[in-house]
Design an enzyme around this catalytic site. Sequence first.
Site, PDB file in Angstrom:
ATOM      1  N   GLU A   1       2.959   6.485  -4.257  1.00 39.09           N
ATOM      2  CA  GLU A   1       3.897   5.156  -4.362  1.00 39.09           C
ATOM      3  C   GLU A   1       3.628   4.559  -2.893  1.00 39.09           C
ATOM      4  O   GLU A   1       3.880   5.207  -1.935  1.00 39.09           O
ATOM      5  CB  GLU A   1       5.399   5.673  -4.523  1.00 39.09           C
ATOM      6  CG  GLU A   1       6.582   4.942  -3.893  1.00 39.09           C
ATOM      7  CD  GLU A   1       6.741   3.495  -4.432  1.00 39.09           C
ATOM      8  OE1 GLU A   1       6.228   2.479  -3.850  1.00 39.09           O
ATOM      9  OE2 GLU A   1       7.457   3.313  -5.346  1.00 39.09           O
TER      10      GLU A   1
ATOM     11  N   ALA B   1       5.368   2.508  -1.205  1.00 38.38           N
ATOM     12  CA  ALA B   1       6.554   2.546   0.016  1.00 38.38           C
ATOM     13  C   ALA B   1       6.505   3.798   0.529  1.00 38.38           C
ATOM     14  O   ALA B   1       7.782   3.989   1.351  1.00 38.38           O
ATOM     15  CB  ALA B   1       7.884   2.189  -0.920  1.00 38.38           C
ATOM     16  N   SER B   2       6.271   4.869   0.079  1.00 36.23           N
ATOM     17  CA  SER B   2       6.479   6.401   0.279  1.00 36.23           C
ATOM     18  C   SER B   2       5.522   6.570   1.655  1.00 36.23           C
ATOM     19  O   SER B   2       4.571   6.482   1.798  1.00 36.23           O
ATOM     20  CB  SER B   2       5.965   7.178  -0.879  1.00 36.23           C
ATOM     21  OG  SER B   2       5.831   8.514  -0.170  1.00 36.23           O
ATOM     22  N   THR B   3       6.398   7.151   2.558  1.00 35.70           N
ATOM     23  CA  THR B   3       5.904   7.469   4.109  1.00 35.70           C
ATOM     24  C   THR B   3       4.857   8.558   3.952  1.00 35.70           C
ATOM     25  O   THR B   3       3.668   8.706   4.495  1.00 35.70           O
ATOM     26  CB  THR B   3       6.965   7.921   5.053  1.00 35.70           C
ATOM     27  OG1 THR B   3       7.982   8.771   4.340  1.00 35.70           O
ATOM     28  CG2 THR B   3       7.649   6.547   5.413  1.00 35.70           C
TER      29      THR B   3
ATOM     30  N   SER C   1       3.432   9.849   1.238  1.00 29.82           N
ATOM     31  CA  SER C   1       2.103   9.489   0.476  1.00 29.82           C
ATOM     32  C   SER C   1       1.099   8.881   1.513  1.00 29.82           C
ATOM     33  O   SER C   1      -0.259   9.117   1.051  1.00 29.82           O
ATOM     34  CB  SER C   1       2.534   8.458  -0.627  1.00 29.82           C
ATOM     35  OG  SER C   1       3.190   8.960  -1.567  1.00 29.82           O
TER      36      SER C   1
END
Length: 205
Positions: free
Chosen positions: A10, A12-14, A16
């Site tokens: 995703e 917005a996921s750090t 990731s």
Amino acid sequence: MPAPVTFWFEFASTYSYLSVMRIEAEAARRKVEVKWTPFLLGPIFKAQGWDTSPFNLYPAKGRNMWRDMERRAAKFAIPFKPWTGEDGRIFPQNGLLAARTAIAALHEPWGRDFVRRVYTAQFAEGLDISNPNVIGDCIEAAGGVDRIYLHMGHSNTQKQRLKENTDAAIAAGVFGAPSFTVGGELFWGDDRLEDALDWALSHPA
């Protein structure tokens, strides 16, 4: 032959970001096939009654995450610019256009590079990935034509495919990002990336 791994990420996921920057080399080292699959955490969080990231809902958890990201990024020599709360940036960012564009771009040889560039723009350069100009620059830098893929990113086809990806993630039991599925096994978190790839290696398809 090693089992294939589905890599759920995703924008917005750090965490990731860390996996996106690491997974290709780790998978190549093990000769494991990886299917890159963008999805949205929003519907998953909404089902839990959350209207934002748990890192915002629980400030102590959020502070620890930012510090942990600094440590892990340094460990792997990945550029990282943490949120300070004073520079006007919003967390989490809106990654909708990035995800829809990525679904189209990942059919191209430069697609994974595009994904890496979007994450780098957000987490290393502090840019706003909801801005079409930022996404367009990432497309061009990766080797695509911005006007073509930005148009595709706004198309109903990519909107539907992103919804299908998100539904598939939910069906697979995914509750956070990054996640990795190998058959019926679910691995969650950047610190489980190697475990997922090793599992695929030791459990042939």
